[in-house]
Design a protein around this motif. Sequence first.
Motif, mmCIF file in Angstrom:
data_model
loop_
_atom_site.group_PDB
_atom_site.id
_atom_site.type_symbol
_atom_site.label_atom_id
_atom_site.label_comp_id
_atom_site.label_asym_id
_atom_site.label_seq_id
_atom_site.Cartn_x
_atom_site.Cartn_y
_atom_site.Cartn_z
ATOM 1 N N SER A 161 0.616 -1.541 0.002
ATOM 2 C CA SER A 161 0.014 -0.340 0.104
ATOM 3 C C SER A 161 1.283 1.610 0.247
ATOM 4 C CB SER A 161 -0.980 -0.242 1.349
ATOM 5 O OG SER A 161 -0.079 0.324 2.256
ATOM 6 N N GLY A 162 2.354 1.238 0.264
ATOM 7 C CA GLY A 162 2.786 1.795 0.510
ATOM 8 C C GLY A 162 3.215 2.456 1.406
ATOM 9 N N ILE B 133 -5.909 -4.305 6.357
ATOM 10 C CA ILE B 133 -5.357 -4.760 5.739
ATOM 11 C C ILE B 133 -4.482 -3.695 4.715
ATOM 12 C CG2 ILE B 133 -5.033 -5.769 3.703
ATOM 13 C CD1 ILE B 133 -6.800 -7.732 6.046
ATOM 14 N N ASN B 134 -3.207 -3.788 4.369
ATOM 15 C CA ASN B 134 -2.460 -2.315 4.000
ATOM 16 C C ASN B 134 -1.453 -3.159 3.284
ATOM 17 O OD1 ASN B 134 -0.711 -3.794 6.164
ATOM 18 N ND2 ASN B 134 0.716 -1.493 6.642
ATOM 19 N N ASP B 135 -1.426 -4.783 3.052
ATOM 20 C CA ASP B 135 -0.076 -5.250 1.952
ATOM 21 C C ASP B 135 -0.756 -6.283 1.674
ATOM 22 O OD1 ASP B 135 2.374 -6.227 1.726
ATOM 23 O OD2 ASP B 135 2.894 -6.623 3.241
ATOM 24 N N PHE C 126 -7.312 -2.488 0.865
ATOM 25 C CA PHE C 126 -6.362 -1.539 1.086
ATOM 26 C C PHE C 126 -7.626 -0.678 2.180
ATOM 27 C CE2 PHE C 126 -2.918 -1.944 -1.663
ATOM 28 C CZ PHE C 126 -2.739 -3.004 -1.016
ATOM 29 N N GLY C 127 -7.406 -1.116 3.502
ATOM 30 C CA GLY C 127 -8.048 0.013 4.495
ATOM 31 C C GLY C 127 -9.125 -1.046 4.688
ATOM 32 N N THR C 128 -9.360 -1.620 4.258
ATOM 33 C CA THR C 128 -10.625 -2.799 5.199
ATOM 34 C C THR C 128 -10.385 -3.159 6.290
ATOM 35 O OG1 THR C 128 -10.859 -3.779 2.675
ATOM 36 C CG2 THR C 128 -12.184 -5.153 4.627
ATOM 37 N N LYS C 129 -11.305 -3.027 7.417
ATOM 38 C CA LYS C 129 -11.327 -3.643 8.305
ATOM 39 C C LYS C 129 -11.826 -5.009 8.355
ATOM 40 C CE LYS C 129 -10.251 0.612 10.797
ATOM 41 N NZ LYS C 129 -10.098 1.384 11.979
ATOM 42 N N VAL D 161 -1.490 -20.521 12.813
ATOM 43 C CA VAL D 161 -2.866 -20.610 13.771
ATOM 44 C C VAL D 161 -4.499 -21.054 12.314
ATOM 45 C CG1 VAL D 161 -2.270 -20.234 15.929
ATOM 46 C CG2 VAL D 161 -3.714 -18.863 14.698
ATOM 47 N N GLU D 162 -4.994 -21.983 12.529
ATOM 48 C CA GLU D 162 -5.958 -21.853 12.019
ATOM 49 C C GLU D 162 -6.924 -21.067 12.536
ATOM 50 O OE1 GLU D 162 -6.953 -23.529 9.188
ATOM 51 O OE2 GLU D 162 -4.563 -23.617 9.683
ATOM 52 N N VAL D 163 -7.740 -19.484 11.531
ATOM 53 C CA VAL D 163 -8.415 -18.230 12.111
ATOM 54 C C VAL D 163 -9.687 -18.819 10.336
ATOM 55 C CG1 VAL D 163 -6.121 -16.902 12.673
ATOM 56 C CG2 VAL D 163 -7.062 -16.732 10.768
ATOM 57 N N SER D 164 -10.167 -17.495 11.676
ATOM 58 C CA SER D 164 -12.063 -16.838 10.680
ATOM 59 C C SER D 164 -11.520 -15.526 9.934
ATOM 60 C CB SER D 164 -12.990 -17.468 11.553
ATOM 61 O OG SER D 164 -13.251 -16.681 12.305
ATOM 62 N N VAL D 165 -11.064 -14.551 9.672
ATOM 63 C CA VAL D 165 -11.578 -13.521 8.589
ATOM 64 C C VAL D 165 -12.654 -13.365 8.291
ATOM 65 C CG1 VAL D 165 -10.217 -11.938 7.008
ATOM 66 C CG2 VAL D 165 -8.785 -14.473 8.038
ATOM 67 N N ASP D 166 -12.610 -12.300 9.102
ATOM 68 C CA ASP D 166 -14.799 -11.464 8.495
ATOM 69 C C ASP D 166 -14.537 -10.786 8.772
ATOM 70 O OD1 ASP D 166 -16.590 -14.148 9.549
ATOM 71 O OD2 ASP D 166 -15.070 -14.101 11.012
ATOM 72 N N VAL D 167 -14.691 -9.788 7.192
ATOM 73 C CA VAL D 167 -14.811 -8.387 6.853
ATOM 74 C C VAL D 167 -15.990 -7.432 7.709
ATOM 75 C CG1 VAL D 167 -15.265 -6.277 5.086
ATOM 76 C CG2 VAL D 167 -13.551 -8.198 4.828
ATOM 77 N N LEU D 168 -15.302 -6.332 8.362
ATOM 78 C CA LEU D 168 -16.189 -5.643 9.290
ATOM 79 C C LEU D 168 -16.750 -3.856 8.382
ATOM 80 C CD1 LEU D 168 -14.980 -5.847 12.691
ATOM 81 C CD2 LEU D 168 -16.710 -7.112 11.984
ATOM 82 N N SER D 169 -15.533 -3.806 7.681
ATOM 83 C CA SER D 169 -15.910 -2.788 6.927
ATOM 84 C C SER D 169 -14.777 -1.620 5.864
ATOM 85 C CB SER D 169 -15.571 -1.079 7.948
ATOM 86 O OG SER D 169 -15.305 -0.685 8.804
ATOM 87 N N ARG D 170 -14.957 -0.740 4.984
ATOM 88 C CA ARG D 170 -13.847 -0.538 4.264
ATOM 89 C C ARG D 170 -14.085 0.920 5.131
ATOM 90 N NH1 ARG D 170 -10.695 0.073 1.848
ATOM 91 N NH2 ARG D 170 -11.076 1.579 -0.165
#
Length: 136
Positions: free
Chosen positions: A60-61, A97-99, A78-81, A127-136
Amino acid sequence: MFSSKGEGAMVLRVLGVSFLAILLAACSSGPISPSDAVGFSEEGGASYYADKYHGRTTASGEPFNQYAMTAAHKRLPFGTKVRVTNLDNGKSVVVRINDRGPFVSGRVIDLSKAAFQRIANTRQGVVEVSVDVLSR
């Protein structure tokens, strides 16, 4: 049905190539648009960045900060939480998310060391995880 063996083989080849093209299109893993990111979730491995990446420039710079609550994802904007939850202990952390990455089979997200430490012991490595988008 076919007038010659060659004609039947040609039809089978065309059908095979068509099927493969449809299959590959369905499995594409290009970037996710900001509007499609909301509601996105997945499960897989989470790892963390090695100390040597601290201060290096991310995709993302911005400089990578091992102490920030950030992460790398292959497709999310980029920027997604996102909320990352350890499936073994239920602990979770919210990161931005920045990379780009990780580029290792089975892994879905790379966390900063500080973020990883919130959900697991760094000696575990992955580790095994779940990833859930909260906001942009």
